[in-house]
Design a protein around this motif. Structure first.
Motif, short mmCIF file in Angstrom:
data_model
loop_
_atom_site.label_atom_id
_atom_site.label_comp_id
_atom_site.label_asym_id
_atom_site.label_seq_id
_atom_site.Cartn_x
_atom_site.Cartn_y
_atom_site.Cartn_z
N PHE A 66 0.91 -1.32 0.09
CA PHE A 66 -0.04 0.17 -0.09
C PHE A 66 0.85 1.35 0.03
O PHE A 66 0.62 2.13 -0.75
CB PHE A 66 -0.71 -0.08 1.35
N ILE A 67 1.82 1.28 0.95
CA ILE A 67 2.58 2.39 0.95
C ILE A 67 3.64 2.60 -0.27
O ILE A 67 3.56 3.53 -0.92
CB ILE A 67 3.72 2.33 2.24
N MET A 68 3.97 1.62 -0.63
CA MET A 68 4.76 1.50 -2.12
C MET A 68 4.12 2.24 -3.34
O MET A 68 4.44 2.90 -3.86
CB MET A 68 5.09 -0.05 -2.27
N SER A 69 2.82 1.60 -3.10
CA SER A 69 1.89 2.11 -4.32
C SER A 69 1.55 3.64 -4.27
O SER A 69 1.51 4.37 -5.15
CB SER A 69 0.40 1.37 -4.42
N LEU A 70 1.59 3.95 -2.73
CA LEU A 70 1.17 5.62 -2.80
C LEU A 70 2.49 6.34 -3.20
O LEU A 70 2.33 7.63 -3.61
CB LEU A 70 0.97 5.88 -1.32
N SER A 71 3.73 5.92 -3.18
CA SER A 71 4.88 6.54 -3.58
C SER A 71 5.23 6.16 -5.06
O SER A 71 6.06 7.08 -5.51
CB SER A 71 6.03 6.27 -2.55
N LYS A 72 4.79 5.04 -5.46
CA LYS A 72 5.06 4.81 -6.99
C LYS A 72 4.26 5.24 -8.13
O LYS A 72 4.28 5.12 -9.25
CB LYS A 72 5.61 3.32 -7.05
N PHE A 73 3.03 5.53 -7.55
CA PHE A 73 1.57 5.82 -8.64
C PHE A 73 2.07 6.91 -9.47
O PHE A 73 1.61 6.93 -10.61
CB PHE A 73 0.56 5.80 -7.99
#
Lengths: 564, 377
Positions: free
Chosen positions: A152-159
């Motif tokens: 989730f956190i990774m998605s929030l920073s890579k989107f």
């Protein structure tokens, strides 16, 4: 035979391939070749231990890392692409309060090194962290420090990668297709689902690939967040292989080899998805898309975006901000202070030096990278060059392979004694940082530009060529105007990412030539968390200002376009 | 529209070329230094430089600058801010510094093996430097004049071939605890306590494969207990839910953030937290704190042997070490020469125990691999 190999149209292909090999493949090969011939760069010939290749299935750390990397990559790609694509579609179609803020946030996330974002999340979600102290949320800790939380956190920073790729592709649109659908009674959802979304497939694929690459190659986030619940990934294991003494370049080579293999597999999947259709739909009827105010619900859009940004940007940067302006007083709590910011400019201003160096390197990397990236995209989109797929794969590799591996490869390649005689001993000089940053920037540039170029039909260029327009003129009068927005986005993304590129510069920076990320990381390692946060926010603020200025200067503007 | 584009284009081109110019300036300056390094072989060391190298203990204060601007490249992981002006003023040599964490510096050194760019390496990774010594990459047989000042404890670290010299030692780990979770009596007292169920899921430490000082910490257990017992000990520690963070700063942050309540943490980090106002208590276990020794070594093929020797000798000068303790960042350490006072608030009875360099170096790959594989399970 030779004539045919170097026939017109292939020449650009070979040129591009040569540049990519020199910048990316050769340094990487230099590391991987150590699996076969350890010590080849130090004059010893011995065959390496090939059983290392299979150790990835035997050693617990390695097999766990491989598995975790795949889970993290797949999950982040899915969620990150959905978020980025949805935001880009909304932003391109509608104007709503705070839309500019979204662009700003996207840039902020792209340029910020992941270890900084991770620190922010750790400060927020730790058991005694801000979430609990300020909001009384006890559940945050157990929710964040899980594989799902990491995704989730990774998605929030890579989107943002998906956002940029999709947004660039939405810059031009051919409304008559959607209008036809609407006239035949399709709802706007049906029109989007059956017309627009399929036509955007290349852009979505480009975005997804970028998200995937950046997720599997990322060291900072998993290292900081996943350390708490032991979730080692391949980059982490590569680091520990390099940091074992005697240093095992061969182990780093083996693990890097698997990262490259994962990319190749992901790309085959992409080829398969894109194989069947054509996507070059721009015609003379294309118009620049312009966000409109929705009839109603603009505040709902604004609220939704704001909520997402509060999580993606607010949490990590808010935590950094808090830590940059507070000082811990032990059990007495903490107090406000601007001391950390004052320190930035004390002691001869190490930060200023590092920032100037980094800005210079990033500007050089963006300029050179844009030229190379444009040609790569051109070859990929329009040429019949046989090794196109090879070019495509190489152009993506450097995003996934950890910067340290590439940096070490650069030392092997550019530090050979004979280069000194011809003045090309680049190792130990700032020029090598620019080259390495170009290598790091190429994937972002080529993905964004290729995604946008996929819509420009070859016929437009062919028509111009038939009228006698040479290559330079075709580029200047057709491609540049149509792709200007995408080119600016690509160059700025590359610029922003290079400024904070820690991994490569920490292994390649010349003596007495500090760069911004090295300064920040050093402060972190000296436990000066407040100083590190202040340096990040100050440096990041300046970089954002430069980017916004450049965007304002270069980005196409609606009203003036119409006059022509 | 076109005109407008061109105007804006020029403005932006100006912006970019300004940045490039900044980079180019750096490039020029560095090019000059590079040239300096390159012709070092040709320029014979001046007699005054060798005087500085063999000067008496207090010479660094009284000697006139003698280096004639010769440039020495030092790879180091700390003290970069203060050592450069100090050494340049004392000897007249110029210093070029490459700062990084232990692993970054070692990666550089290894990757440069075919064409080294460093003259001196000065780091708290004795096992790694011992490895460089064993593979014949270091200058041997040099006796600095100031070596006469070495303490008995420090003398024990000088290898027979005299390829490196200790400049100080610090605890690679002491036990630290959050005073809000424990008091002095209830906190872990000994290394064995880390495996005690009382402290289940409460402890953190740095990863010996990634953090430079974490390896000397781990290595001591394997040497003093023997390999099998060492494995059994760490199986107990890891099985107790101990969390392994990449580096010491991550451990420190987890401790202040409340993720863990106690930790094995590097000494200077521990004192930095305490002095920074964090609620931290420090315990020096009775059996001793495994130590990390900072050593300086000269590259075998260096073009600047006299300057390099002067640098090593300078580091063994009591006045230098006192300055490092008084003004340096990593100022909590035990000096390697006599006549130097450690930090006033450092534990006066600090007992350091250090794994023998040849053991630590010889078993480094094996121990790190074992630890990594067992930490994930």
């Amino acid at each position: 035979m030779l004539n045919r190999i170097f026939a017109y149209g292939n020449r650009t292909g070979w040129l591009v391939l040569a540049v990519l090999v020199l910048l990316i493949l050769l340094p990487l090969a230099a590391v991987v070749v150590q699996v076969l011939l350890p010590g080849v760069f130090f004059g010893t010939w011995q065959i390496g231990d090939l059983s290392l290749l299979l150790d990835v299935f035997k050693r617990p750390l390695w097999s766990q890392s491989l598995k975790n990397t795949l889970i993290l990559g797949a999950g982040t790609t899915l969620l990150g692409t959905v978020i980025g694509g949805a935001l880009a579609s909304v932003r391109a179609r509608w104007s709503f309060p705070g839309a500019r803020l979204l662009d700003l946030a996207v840039w902020l996330l792209i340029i910020t090194p992941s270890f900084i974002l991770a620190q922010g999340w750790v400060m927020f979600a730790a058991p005694g962290g801000l979430a609990r102290q300020w909001l009384g949320w006890d559940w945050v800790h157990s929710a964040v420090f899980t594989p799902a939380g990491l995704i989730f956190i990774m998605s929030l920073s890579k989107f943002p990668f998906a956002y940029l790729a999709v947004h660039a592709a939405l810059e031009w649109k051919v409304d008559r297709l959607s209008e036809a659908a609407r006239m035949n009674g399709g709802s706007s959802w049906t029109a989007w689902r059956t017309i627009q979304a399929p036509l955007l497939l290349p852009a979505y694929c480009s975005g997804a690939m970028l998200v995937f690459m950046d997720a599997v190659g990322d060291f900072g986030l998993p290292a900081s967040i996943a350390a708490v619940f032991r979730f080692p990934t391949l980059p982490y294991s590569i680091y520990s292989a390099l940091y074992t003494s005697p240093i095992r370049f061969d182990m780093a080579g083996v693990l890097s080899f698997y990262l490259v293999l994962i990319i190749a597999l992901a790309m085959s999947l992409q080829f398969y998805a894109l194989r069947k259709s054509r996507y070059d739909f721009l015609s003379s009827r294309a118009v620049r898309s312009e966000p409109r105010r929705p009839a109603r619900g603009d505040w709902a859009l604004a609220a939704g975006t704001a909520a997402l940004l509060a999580a993606a940007v607010g949490i990590p940067f808010g935590s950094n901000l808090v830590s940059s302006i507070t000082r811990s007083n032990g059990s007495a709590g903490s107090s406000l202070t601007f001391e950390h910011y004052r320190q930035l400019f004390a002691n001869g201003g190490q930060l200023a030096d590092g920032l100037l160096h980094s800005l210079g390197i990033a500007a050089g990397a963006a300029a050179i990278g844009l030229a190379v990236g444009f040609l790569v995209s051109y070859v990929l989109t329009y040429s019949t060059f046989k090794l196109r797929q090879t070019v495509d794969v190489i152009s993506l590799i450097s995003l996934a392979v950890p910067g340290v591996v590439l940096g070490i490869g650069y030392i092997f390649v550019w530090n050979q004694a004979w280069l000194e005689k011809i003045g090309l001993l680049l190792y130990g000089k700032p020029a090598i940082l620019i080259l390495a940053s170009v290598a790091g920037a190429i994937p972002v540039i080529t993905r964004v530009v290729t995604g946008a170029m996929a819509k420009v039909p070859k016929g437009l260029l062919a028509a111009a060529q038939m009228q006698g327009a040479p290559f330079g003129r075709r580029v200047r009068t057709i491609l540049l105007p149509l792709l200007r927005g995408a080119l600016v986005s690509a160059a700025l993304a590359a610029f922003g990412a290079s400024v904070f590129d820690l991994a490569t510069t920490s292994i390649l920076f010349p003596p007495n030539f500090m760069t911004l990320p090295v300064v920040i990381n050093k402060a972190f390692e000296d436990l000066k968390f407040g100083y590190a946060a202040a340096a990040t926010l100050t440096g990041g603020g300046i970089v954002i200002a430069v980017i916004l200025a450049a965007e304002w200067l270069f980005k196409p503007r609606k009203r003036k376009e119409r006059k022509t | 529209m076109k005109r407008n584009f061109i105007n804006r284009g020029f403005a932006a081109a100006g912006l970019i070329s300004l940045m490039l110019a900044t980079a180019a300036c750096g490039s020029n300056a560095n090019g000059a230094n590079g040239a300096n390094n390159g012709n070092g072989a040709a320029s014979s060391p001046s007699p005054s430089a060798s005087q500085a190298a063999s000067a008496s203990p207090s010479a660094s204060e009284s000697a006139k600058p003698a280096g004639g601007g010769e440039t020495l490249t030092v790879y180091l992981n700390d003290f970069d801010e203060i050592i450069k002006p100090m050494f340049e003023e004392a000897t007249g040599y110029k210093l070029e510094l490459v700062t990084g964490n232990g692993a970054e510096i070692m990666s550089r050194i290894e990757a440069e093996k075919g064409n080294p760019h460093w003259d001196v390496v000065w780091m708290d990774s004795m096992p790694s430097i011992e490895g460089l010594s064993q593979s014949g990459q270091l200058l041997e047989g040099y006796t600095p004049a100031n070596a006469a000042n070495l303490t008995d404890f420090a003398k024990g670290f000088v290898p027979a071939n005299q390829s490196y010299y200790p400049t100080g030692a610090h605890a690679a780990s002491v036990i630290v605890y959050n005073t809000e979770a424990f008091d002095e009596a209830s906190a872990p007292q000994s290394w064995a306590d880390l495996a005690d169920p009382k402290f289940k899921d409460a402890v953190g430490m740095a990863d010996p494969a990634v953090a430079a000082p974490a390896y000397p910490f781990v290595a001591w257990f394997f040497e003093s207990k023997g390999m099998e017992e060492g494995k059994a000990y760490f199986k107990g520690v890891l099985g107790n839910g101990t969390r392994v963070y990449p580096k010491n700063p991550n451990v420190a942050q987890a401790l202040t953030g409340g993720e863990i309540k106690a930790a094995a943490l590097q000494e200077s980090n521990a004192y930095a937290l305490k002095n920074g106002g964090e609620p931290i208590g420090i315990i020096w276990p009775e059996e001793g704190a495994p130590g990390s020794v900072r050593v300086a070594a000269i590259q075998k093929e260096t073009d600047h042997p006299e300057a390099a020797k002067a640098f090593v000798d300078f580091l063994l000068d009591p006045a230098t070490q006192q300055a490092l303790i008084d003004q340096g960042e990593e100022s909590y350490f035990e000096p390697s020469v006599t006549g130097v006072n450690p930090k006033a608030d450092r534990e006066p009875n600090a007992k350091l125990v250090v794994a023998e360099a040849s053991f630590a170096s010889g078993h480094e790959a094996e121990i790190k691999q074992w630890f990594a594989d067992n930490a994930v399970q």
